[in-house]
Enzyme design. Structure first.
Site: not given
Ligand code: GLN
Length: 510
Positions: A80, A155, A179
């Site tokens: 990532k 994400s 994410s």
């Molecule tokens: N969807 C969540 C957010 O927008 C989680 C993001 C993440 O885990 N990096 O913050």
């Protein structure tokens, strides 16, 4: 399609160890697959084939020389783009870091390289890991390999999609509020958020430092375990890194047995708010575990419903502070206002051009929540809620060994469906955020396809901090039972994308 890209990382590692195949061959077939399908999937922001093949040749050379190699040596992996990689661009999905090539490796990346894994490249993500669909990437979205007009989660949609589309057998992700787990749920893959502090955050571009955790993405529970065994462990460069040694997660999968295991179903996360097919697969999975000796009981976590509200104060507060370093001086982009300007004006112009709308929204929210007059009312209250969520976990784990919830409320939604509605987007993480607030580990394991739309669904298990092995035990057992039922892995039902590249260019839409 080469069989080598379909098999699990563990099977590939076994063939490599038996010298039936070389790491160069294994790497090349994955690079070929990326070349064939990534035009349609867009899982990668950057692929470094030359360096990957050189690393693979080195592993082959060491194997031929009889060196002792780790269990995953020679296996390719996708990384990532939130993790900094020496000599490879690292953008965290943001324009503000476009073209930045870090001089060092994040600790999990260093460990992966030292274990002989072969980094193929960097995967797409929502900008600074803010989002649940990968649509907030400054470099365009990633598409779900199951149906290209749908989101791959976020994400870490790039990491999940790379594994689901057989471009890589393994990937690294990061999970601040879901994410790793939510993308796993919508792509039919396995995703694990380890205990906070299990994996070093050194070199992981910070979103919210008290919530972020790096973890594995894979097609099988054993593969995730093998990768967690590589990346977990104390790192003096991260002051929140847990100093104790960890048991082998791979061993937990190999010994998997749920007889007598007490599984608590969180009442508040088993409601009508979840799509029918997500719930039915969830309950079928629980019944299967029960038939094989697990005890299923209902538990209550009354404060979980406030998790999203607390998270969207704590996260923006920490993010606004973490993102202050993108100031046009130290990293990446610098935008000069027309006719020049003061330092402040250059910074403002750079941040205006370099950050996307979701990042700006959260920085503004965070600075507001931390401002003198509102600190107690917002940030302070959110921290109190965080403590209450932690107490809910403590009370639940006094009764049961692990908790179970559906990983996310729905299957993969369509691109664009929630993009203009931040609240709808935030609600995707209703089941995953509590674990980040409490620092406990969580896994998402595929449980099949939702009958109404034929899209993948996952079950989430949560364990007490440091008890990651329990997740691998229950996840590994469930996976095995489902495999006996299905006769073949779930992902064998995913479309073979080899023909989609053509479609993508012809229609121009996907
Ligand atoms: N969807 C969540 C957010 O927008 C989680 C993001 C993440 O885990 N990096 O913050």
């Amino acid at each position: 399609m080469s069989d080598l890209i379909r098999i699990s990382a563990a099977e590939l590692a076994a063939r490599l160890a038996a010298r039936e195949v070389s790491s160069v061959e294994a790497t090349q077939v994955h690079l070929d697959r990326i070349a064939a399908v990534d035009g349609a999937v867009h899982a990668f922001l950057h692929v470094d084939g030359e360096r990957a093949l050189a690393a693979a040749a080195e592993v082959d050379r060491r194997r031929a020389a009889g060196d002792a190699l780790g269990p995953l040596a020679g296996v390719p992996i996708a990384i990532k783009d939130v993790l900094v990689t020496e000599g490879m661009p690292s953008t965290a999905g943001s324009r503000i870091l476009e073209g930045w090539v870090p001089p060092y490796d994040a600790t999990p990346v260093r460990r992966v390289r030292e274990a002989g894994l072969i980094p193929l490249g960097k995967t797409n993500m929502d900008e600074f890991a803010m989002g649940s669909s990968t649509e907030h990437s400054a470099y365009g979205p990633t598409y779900n390999p199951w149906e290209l007009e749908r989101i791959p989660g976020g994400s870490g949609g790039g990491s999940a999609a790379s594994v689901a589309s057989f471009e890589a057998p393994l990937a690294l992700g990061s999970d601040t509020g879901g994410s790793i787990r939510q993308p796993a749920h919508v792509t039919g893959t396995v995703g694990v958020k380890p205990t906070y502090g299990a994996v070093s955050r050194y070199g992981s571009i910070a979103l919210a430092s008290s919530l972020d955790q790096v973890g594995p993405v894979s097609r099988t529970v054993l593969d995730a375990a093998l990768l967690q065994d590589v990346i977990a462990g104390h790192d003096p460069l991260d002051s929140t890194s847990i100093p104790d040694a960890w048991p082998s997660m791979a061993e937990a999968v190999r010994q998997a047995d749920v007889s007598g295991l007490r599984i608590g179903v969180v009442k508040q996360l088993d409601s009508d708010g979840f799509q029918a097919g997500v719930r039915s697969r969830f309950h079928e999975a629980l019944e299967l575990l029960e038939r094989n000796g697990a005890d299923i009981v209902e538990v209550s976590a009354p404060h979980f419903e406030y998790s999203i509200a607390a998270y969207y104060l704590i996260l923006p507060a920490e993010a606004s502070s973490n993102l202050a370093k993108f100031d046009s001086v130290r990293f990446g982009l610098r935008v000069m206002p027309e006719g020049g300007g003061t330092v402040e004006q250059v910074m403002a112009a750079t941040r205006e051009a370099g950050f996307g709308p979701e990042v700006k929204r959260r920085v503004i929210l965070g600075t507001y929540a931390l401002s003198a007059g509102y600190y107690d009312a917002y940030y302070g209250s959110a921290q109190k809620v965080r403590t209450l969520v932690q107490r809910d976990f403590d009370a639940a784990f006094a009764e049961v060994d692990v908790l179970a919830t559906p990983t996310a409320p729905t299957t993969a939604f369509k691109l664009g469906e929630k993009l203009d509605d931040p609240l709808a987007m935030y609600l995707n993480d209703v089941a995953t955020i509590p674990a980040n607030l409490a620092g406990v580990p969580g896994i998402s394991v595929p449980t099949g396809l939702a009958p109404e739309d034929g899209l993948p669904v996952g079950i989430q298990f949560l364990a007490p901090a440091r008890e990651d092995a329990r997740l691998y035990n229950v996840g590994g057992a469930l996976e095995q039972l489902l495999l006996e039922q299905w006769g073949a892995p779930l992902l064998s039902q995913a479309p073979d994308l080899s023909t989609h590249e053509l479609l993508a260019t012809e229609e121009g839409a996907v």
